[in-house]
Design an enzyme around this catalytic site. Structure first.
Site, PDB file in Angstrom:
ATOM      1  N   GLU A   1     -21.901   2.188  20.506  1.00  0.00           N
ATOM      2  CA  GLU A   1     -22.685   2.148  19.261  1.00  0.00           C
ATOM      3  C   GLU A   1     -23.331   3.462  18.807  1.00  0.00           C
ATOM      4  O   GLU A   1     -23.595   3.611  17.605  1.00  0.00           O
ATOM      5  CB  GLU A   1     -23.699   1.003  19.339  1.00  0.00           C
ATOM      6  CG  GLU A   1     -22.957  -0.331  19.302  1.00  0.00           C
ATOM      7  CD  GLU A   1     -23.862  -1.536  19.406  1.00  0.00           C
ATOM      8  OE1 GLU A   1     -23.665  -2.487  18.647  1.00  0.00           O
ATOM      9  OE2 GLU A   1     -24.769  -1.517  20.265  1.00  0.00           O
TER      10      GLU A   1
ATOM     11  N   TYR B   1       0.846  -1.196   0.000  1.00  0.00           N
ATOM     12  CA  TYR B   1       0.000   0.000   0.000  1.00  0.00           C
ATOM     13  C   TYR B   1       0.883   1.249   0.000  1.00  0.00           C
ATOM     14  O   TYR B   1       1.855   1.320   0.743  1.00  0.00           O
ATOM     15  CB  TYR B   1      -0.891   0.046   1.250  1.00  0.00           C
ATOM     16  CG  TYR B   1      -1.887  -1.086   1.373  1.00  0.00           C
ATOM     17  CD1 TYR B   1      -1.991  -2.071   0.400  1.00  0.00           C
ATOM     18  CD2 TYR B   1      -2.727  -1.165   2.471  1.00  0.00           C
ATOM     19  CE1 TYR B   1      -2.908  -3.108   0.524  1.00  0.00           C
ATOM     20  CE2 TYR B   1      -3.655  -2.194   2.605  1.00  0.00           C
ATOM     21  CZ  TYR B   1      -3.735  -3.165   1.628  1.00  0.00           C
ATOM     22  OH  TYR B   1      -4.633  -4.176   1.762  1.00  0.00           O
TER      23      TYR B   1
END
Ligand code: NI
Length: 402
Positions: free
Chosen positions: A374, A300
């Site tokens: 969350e 990468y």
């Protein structure tokens, strides 16, 4: 508009939690995200958003055309793959797939993008241009899903003016976001070296070429690349994470295998450093009569956030979240295949906080107990939507409206 998007994201949150938990329970390894892609496709079906699936097997690319759809295009990207880690959490939504875990939050990224899709679809008659949603496979594995999707044409027809991607960040609390313009994450090249010597009796070294002794010289010698060849002002890491050879006290083996990684921020230096690694390894091995087989597949590149695009996205985030909730990020030696997109077009890869007040859910990604607070899902979905709408409005010379 900000309040309306926030309300919509808050209303979507229970559904997003359900989606994220479903994905978390059913993680799939890189380039095998078949069920995940089918789940994404079914959610896009429910929203009435057109998409193409099966790109590089498991990629899904959707388009949300607004008014004057040909005018501009903004791309939003989420990665979908999980890691080969056995989850140690005891939650009801822990991984049901043995040895596979969403320990890097890609379940969160996919869910945030599905949430953004729902919001943007509702706003389609209020923006000019097209929003491209890229659900990408294989972020965690060479050659990187991003590089394959680009070859498959994901940045064409329509070609996005800019691309945005988010990543979970347990160092910051949920409800926050982090940005860094310019160089942000390192390049990453995997290095595989096999040193071929000549095995034999441990007590008769003169009849052998001992690859274990040569491997020790190679590892020591390669430290010079970082300590003596690299510019100290440009961060570089060379780590060998695996060395394998031999099996007992009194036998010299035929071969030793080394596996490592090189991390840099400068693409010219990266190529130069890889040259030194090949040269030093070959010459040390040759000096002792061993042979080096060196394999360094294309890794990468370093991730460069376009400074203007990032400054603008940071300003949108400040409007959306409030100045106190937007932070500056430090350089990271980790890598991310989003870098392939930003080599081609302007882009901004940013973070969303996922800890609970900096007290719970603070374990780093790739940890077997990683988890998130969350409500960050609503932040991610809302912020992605607002950035996309604002970026398109800026292109059209207007404002998305606060
Ligand atoms: Ni990740």
């Amino acid at each position: 508009m900000i309040d309306a998007i926030k309300e919509r994201a808050a209303a979507l949150l229970p559904g997003l939690i359900g989606m994220r938990r479903h994905l978390h329970q059913h993680p799939e390894l890189s380039f095998r995200e078949y069920e995940t892609a089918a789940f994404v496709a079914s959610e896009l079906d429910k929203l009435g958003i057109a998409y193409q699936k099966g790109i590089c097997d498991t990629g899904v690319v959707a388009l949300i055309p607004g008014r004057n759809p040909d005018k501009h295009c903004i791309a939003l990207r989420a990665d979908m793959d999980a890691l080969p880690i056995q989850e140690d959490n005891e939650t009801t939504y822990r991984s049901r797939n043995d040895g596979i875990m969403h320990a890097c939050g890609h379940d969160v990224h996919t869910t945030c993008l599905l949430g953004a899709a729902a919001i943007l679809q509702e706003y389609k008659d209020r923006f000019e241009g097209t929003i491209k949603l890229i659900f990408q496979p294989g972020e965690e594995k060479n050659p990187g899903g991003a590089s394959l999707l680009i070859k498959a044409g994901v940045l064409d027809n329509p070609a996005p003016d800019a691309i945005y991607g988010l990543h979970v960040y347990p160092q910051l609390p949920a409800g926050t976001a982090g940005f860094r313009g310019g160089q942000y994450m390192a390049s990453a090249d995997e290095i595989y070296i096999t040193i071929k010597g000549k095995g034999g009796h441990a007590a008769l070294p003169q009849q052998t070429v001992d690859p274990i002794a040569v491997a020790a010289m190679v590892i020591t010698g390669l430290q010079q690349v970082v300590s003596r060849k690299s510019n100290p002002l440009s961060p570089t890491v060379l780590t060998f994470g695996k060395i394998a050879g031999g099996h007992t006290t009194n036998v010299i083996p035929n071969t030793v295998e080394l596996e490592g990684t090189l991390r840099t921020f400068d693409e010219d230096w990266r190529r130069e450093a890889l040259g030194y690694i090949r040269q030093i390894t070959s010459q040390i091995c040759a000096a002792y009569g061993a042979e080096a087989l060196i394999d360094i597949p294309d890794g990468y590149p370093s991730l460069f956030n376009d400074p203007e695009t990032t400054k603008q996205a940071r300003a949108f985030a400040t409007d959306f979240l409030g100045a106190a909730q937007v932070k500056d990020l430090e350089l990271r030696m980790g890598a991310e295949d989003f870098a392939f997109y930003t080599q081609r077009i302007k882009g901004c890869f940013f973070r969303i906080g996922t800890s609970q007040n900096g007290e719970r859910y603070t374990l780093p990604v790739h940890n077997s107990r990683f988890d998130i607070d969350e409500p960050a899902l609503a932040t991610g979905a809302g912020l992605m939507s607002y950035i996309a709408l604002s970026a398109l409005a800026a292109k059209a010379g207007t404002s998305a409206g606060k």
